[in-house]
Write an enzyme that holds these catalytic residues in place. Sequence first.
Site, PDB file in Angstrom:
ATOM      1  N   LYS A  43       0.813  -1.217   0.000  1.00 26.72           N
ATOM      2  CA  LYS A  43       0.000   0.000   0.000  1.00 26.72           C
ATOM      3  C   LYS A  43       0.848   1.269   0.000  1.00 26.72           C
ATOM      4  O   LYS A  43       0.466   2.297   0.548  1.00 26.72           O
ATOM      5  CB  LYS A  43      -0.943  -0.010   1.199  1.00 26.72           C
ATOM      6  N   CYS A  44       1.970   1.230  -0.662  1.00 26.31           N
ATOM      7  CA  CYS A  44       2.919   2.341  -0.722  1.00 26.31           C
ATOM      8  C   CYS A  44       2.813   3.023  -2.090  1.00 26.31           C
ATOM      9  O   CYS A  44       2.467   2.377  -3.082  1.00 26.31           O
ATOM     10  CB  CYS A  44       4.334   1.780  -0.514  1.00 26.31           C
TER      11      CYS A  44
END
Length: 170
Positions: A43-44
């Site tokens: 989720k970066c």
Amino acid sequence: MGASQSVSETSIHEFTVKDARGKDVNLSTFRGKVVLIVNVASKCGFTDANYTQLTQLYSTYKEKGFEVLAFPCNQFLYQEPGTSQEAQEFACTRYKAEYPIFEKIRVNGPDTAPLYKYLKAQKPGFLGSRIKWNFTKFLVDEEGHVIQRYSPTTEPKAIENDIKRALRVA
């Protein structure tokens, strides 16, 4: 905080890590291969470019002795919140990763994984021994020695020439 930790190992091949299902993997199985070790997160902001390019590099060079070892890490703004198996499923389903995705680890602090203590001792970065963010990369030669460390903002395709040099391919 920035104190270096004593590391007695002389190569990554002396470490045993756990795969996404908790099974021991001795890194000596990668002896003779050029390895790129990366702390990953699903989720970066760097996720899409990194996973896409890691998969491309692996597909291009795996037959020439190249391996990617991905270690999910949730230490940076909780960007890998699921289980190790969920991280593996994400990488393999969404990005067609065929390289190993290991158990979630810590790359900084008192519970730093021993492999990462070694990597950071071999090639300190901008923040000394600390890992700055997701997708910090370490290029390792066939004998298990760290050749280079790359920042999270360095995309995998930008280090392709270093990989080719390490593999001794044109």
